[in-house]
Motif scaffolding. Sequence first.
Motif, PDB file in Angstrom:
ATOM      1  N   ARG A  41       0.667  -1.166  -0.003  1.00 30.09           N
ATOM      2  CA  ARG A  41       0.020   0.033   0.052  1.00 30.09           C
ATOM      3  C   ARG A  41       1.049   1.196   0.144  1.00 30.09           C
ATOM      4  O   ARG A  41       0.462   2.248  -0.522  1.00 30.09           O
ATOM      5  CB  ARG A  41      -0.811  -0.125   1.240  1.00 30.09           C
ATOM      6  CG  ARG A  41      -1.873   1.078   1.209  1.00 30.09           C
ATOM      7  CD  ARG A  41      -2.846   1.183   2.281  1.00 30.09           C
ATOM      8  NE  ARG A  41      -3.820   2.284   2.163  1.00 30.09           N
ATOM      9  CZ  ARG A  41      -4.958   2.312   3.100  1.00 30.09           C
ATOM     10  NH1 ARG A  41      -5.374   1.295   3.546  1.00 30.09           N
ATOM     11  NH2 ARG A  41      -5.754   3.398   2.924  1.00 30.09           N
ATOM     12  N   ARG A  42       1.705   1.365   0.703  1.00 26.54           N
ATOM     13  CA  ARG A  42       2.991   2.389   0.769  1.00 26.54           C
ATOM     14  C   ARG A  42       3.436   2.505  -0.718  1.00 26.54           C
ATOM     15  O   ARG A  42       3.541   3.741  -1.114  1.00 26.54           O
ATOM     16  CB  ARG A  42       3.933   2.100   1.712  1.00 26.54           C
ATOM     17  CG  ARG A  42       3.559   2.324   3.343  1.00 26.54           C
ATOM     18  CD  ARG A  42       4.619   2.463   4.274  1.00 26.54           C
ATOM     19  NE  ARG A  42       5.536   1.339   4.294  1.00 26.54           N
ATOM     20  CZ  ARG A  42       5.301   0.286   5.105  1.00 26.54           C
ATOM     21  NH1 ARG A  42       4.374   0.433   5.925  1.00 26.54           N
ATOM     22  NH2 ARG A  42       6.114  -0.823   4.795  1.00 26.54           N
ATOM     23  N   GLY A  58      -6.732   6.394  -1.079  1.00 25.28           N
ATOM     24  CA  GLY A  58      -8.159   5.770  -0.954  1.00 25.28           C
ATOM     25  C   GLY A  58      -8.014   4.508  -1.807  1.00 25.28           C
ATOM     26  O   GLY A  58      -8.743   3.587  -1.478  1.00 25.28           O
ATOM     27  N   TRP A  59      -7.305   4.483  -2.771  1.00 20.61           N
ATOM     28  CA  TRP A  59      -7.401   3.290  -4.006  1.00 20.61           C
ATOM     29  C   TRP A  59      -6.180   2.607  -3.800  1.00 20.61           C
ATOM     30  O   TRP A  59      -6.098   1.339  -4.458  1.00 20.61           O
ATOM     31  CB  TRP A  59      -7.281   4.168  -5.328  1.00 20.61           C
ATOM     32  CG  TRP A  59      -8.928   4.583  -5.627  1.00 20.61           C
ATOM     33  CD1 TRP A  59      -9.246   5.896  -5.686  1.00 20.61           C
ATOM     34  CD2 TRP A  59      -9.859   3.869  -6.174  1.00 20.61           C
ATOM     35  NE1 TRP A  59     -10.316   6.204  -5.898  1.00 20.61           N
ATOM     36  CE2 TRP A  59     -11.054   4.628  -6.341  1.00 20.61           C
ATOM     37  CE3 TRP A  59     -10.228   2.553  -6.177  1.00 20.61           C
ATOM     38  CZ2 TRP A  59     -12.201   4.605  -6.654  1.00 20.61           C
ATOM     39  CZ3 TRP A  59     -11.384   2.204  -6.705  1.00 20.61           C
ATOM     40  CH2 TRP A  59     -12.477   3.252  -7.104  1.00 20.61           C
ATOM     41  N   ALA A  60      -5.261   3.146  -2.844  1.00 16.49           N
ATOM     42  CA  ALA A  60      -3.861   2.207  -2.956  1.00 16.49           C
ATOM     43  C   ALA A  60      -4.259   0.997  -1.993  1.00 16.49           C
ATOM     44  O   ALA A  60      -3.237   0.180  -2.196  1.00 16.49           O
ATOM     45  CB  ALA A  60      -2.738   3.163  -2.052  1.00 16.49           C
ATOM     46  N   ILE A 106      -4.469  -5.521  -1.064  1.00 19.88           N
ATOM     47  CA  ILE A 106      -5.300  -6.505  -0.829  1.00 19.88           C
ATOM     48  C   ILE A 106      -4.928  -7.488  -1.691  1.00 19.88           C
ATOM     49  O   ILE A 106      -4.806  -8.819  -1.430  1.00 19.88           O
ATOM     50  CB  ILE A 106      -6.902  -6.188  -0.899  1.00 19.88           C
ATOM     51  CG1 ILE A 106      -7.158  -5.179   0.020  1.00 19.88           C
ATOM     52  CG2 ILE A 106      -7.712  -7.305  -0.983  1.00 19.88           C
ATOM     53  CD1 ILE A 106      -8.648  -4.470   0.125  1.00 19.88           C
ATOM     54  N   LEU A 107      -4.781  -7.120  -3.038  1.00 21.92           N
ATOM     55  CA  LEU A 107      -4.378  -8.279  -4.298  1.00 21.92           C
ATOM     56  C   LEU A 107      -3.190  -8.980  -3.764  1.00 21.92           C
ATOM     57  O   LEU A 107      -2.835 -10.126  -3.955  1.00 21.92           O
ATOM     58  CB  LEU A 107      -4.498  -7.680  -5.443  1.00 21.92           C
ATOM     59  CG  LEU A 107      -5.898  -7.144  -5.898  1.00 21.92           C
ATOM     60  CD1 LEU A 107      -5.803  -6.635  -7.432  1.00 21.92           C
ATOM     61  CD2 LEU A 107      -6.619  -8.535  -6.000  1.00 21.92           C
ATOM     62  N   ALA A 108      -2.047  -8.155  -3.475  1.00 20.87           N
ATOM     63  CA  ALA A 108      -0.915  -8.726  -3.064  1.00 20.87           C
ATOM     64  C   ALA A 108      -1.117  -9.546  -1.794  1.00 20.87           C
ATOM     65  O   ALA A 108      -0.399 -10.860  -1.843  1.00 20.87           O
ATOM     66  CB  ALA A 108       0.025  -7.576  -2.793  1.00 20.87           C
ATOM     67  N   CYS A 160     -12.530 -10.313  -5.752  1.00 21.49           N
ATOM     68  CA  CYS A 160     -13.885 -10.201  -5.095  1.00 21.49           C
ATOM     69  C   CYS A 160     -13.997  -9.005  -3.854  1.00 21.49           C
ATOM     70  O   CYS A 160     -14.930  -8.305  -3.538  1.00 21.49           O
ATOM     71  CB  CYS A 160     -14.608 -11.455  -5.113  1.00 21.49           C
ATOM     72  SG  CYS A 160     -14.933 -12.188  -6.434  1.00 21.49           S
ATOM     73  N   THR A 161     -12.892  -9.301  -3.082  1.00 28.29           N
ATOM     74  CA  THR A 161     -13.068  -8.541  -1.717  1.00 28.29           C
ATOM     75  C   THR A 161     -12.594  -7.018  -2.264  1.00 28.29           C
ATOM     76  O   THR A 161     -13.218  -6.170  -1.602  1.00 28.29           O
ATOM     77  CB  THR A 161     -11.945  -9.129  -0.989  1.00 28.29           C
ATOM     78  OG1 THR A 161     -11.974 -10.605  -0.643  1.00 28.29           O
ATOM     79  CG2 THR A 161     -11.799  -8.374   0.382  1.00 28.29           C
ATOM     80  N   ALA A 162     -11.824  -6.945  -2.999  1.00 30.42           N
ATOM     81  CA  ALA A 162     -11.534  -5.383  -3.673  1.00 30.42           C
ATOM     82  C   ALA A 162     -12.789  -4.937  -4.272  1.00 30.42           C
ATOM     83  O   ALA A 162     -13.097  -3.782  -3.882  1.00 30.42           O
ATOM     84  CB  ALA A 162     -10.277  -5.589  -4.779  1.00 30.42           C
TER      85      ALA A 162
END
Length: 328
Positions: A213-214, A223-225, A230-232, A267-269
């Motif tokens: 995320r960083r 907000g979108w980072a 999540i995917l990683a 799906c979670t994202a």
Amino acid sequence: MDEELKSLIKVWISAIISISYCYYIPPRIKSGVPRLCSLCPVLALFLVLPLCFSSVHLSLITAFFLTWLANFKLILFSFDKGPLIPLPPSLSRFICFTCFPIKAQQNPKSQNHMPKLVFAIKVAIFGVLLHLYGYRKNLSPALLLALYFVHLYLEIEIILSFIKNVVCIFLGCDLEPQSNKPYLATSLQDFWGRRWNLMVPAILRPAVYAPMRRVSERRMSSGWALFPGILAAFIVSGLVHELLFFYLTREMPTWEVTMFFVLHGVCTAVELAVKKKTTVIQRWQLSPVVSRLLTVGFVIVTGGWLFTPQLIRASLSYRLLKSLLINF
């Protein structure tokens, strides 16, 4: 069984000696890459130890405790992060917190008898399930698959609950629960982040999600980072599960398990993106009962599609049952 018992003793003596070294030597080394280098021999050893067993159960348990949990915790420990920081006050606590999916409870609460009752019910259901396997030739493939899912869930819950209670008595401290009724999850975010195998997200957040995320925040808004993070985290979880499946089947990965976690990460994202639209939430808000059915149903259906085929091809359900009956 004699050979497996000898292997079990050798493996865990090696693990305890290695973790003892991690407790006394690396903390004296500067955090970061220097400390990580001092831990590399232990990390490599923990990748090899599950291969010492032919038993499915012993191989899986050792891989989960050492290859998965201990290695990730020690990597975080190298950078002064994770559940091993601050350094536990005793070697016994350090060993337990390194190997097992447990963490000291910050605000101990009074215990009631319900957890013991729930544990007894799970053991009883598991016993009934083992009995039903005797009639597996008369059961439909769909029912067998459902029983297999219940088998995996109950076996994991029973083993982890037993270990938690033993360690709790040994250390004399209250421990946080390993899971929080995953069958009551109302969303994928709730299932993976707050209910299922809580130690895993507690490790993946600082080890994968936060760094990704960083990095993403350099190219997009904060907000979108979170979505690349999540995917990683899900991709890393999928790769680790592929490794666990290799220890179980001793076959090269087919990447179906990784696809299962990639699908759930996407799906979670999407679920989180939809939640950002408050008007959509207000318009399409579902009742908790429907949300639970959809969430658990999605996990079971996608698990049957992507998570279990490799295990079925390797006849792992039969090997698990055979190993369980021999060992117990």
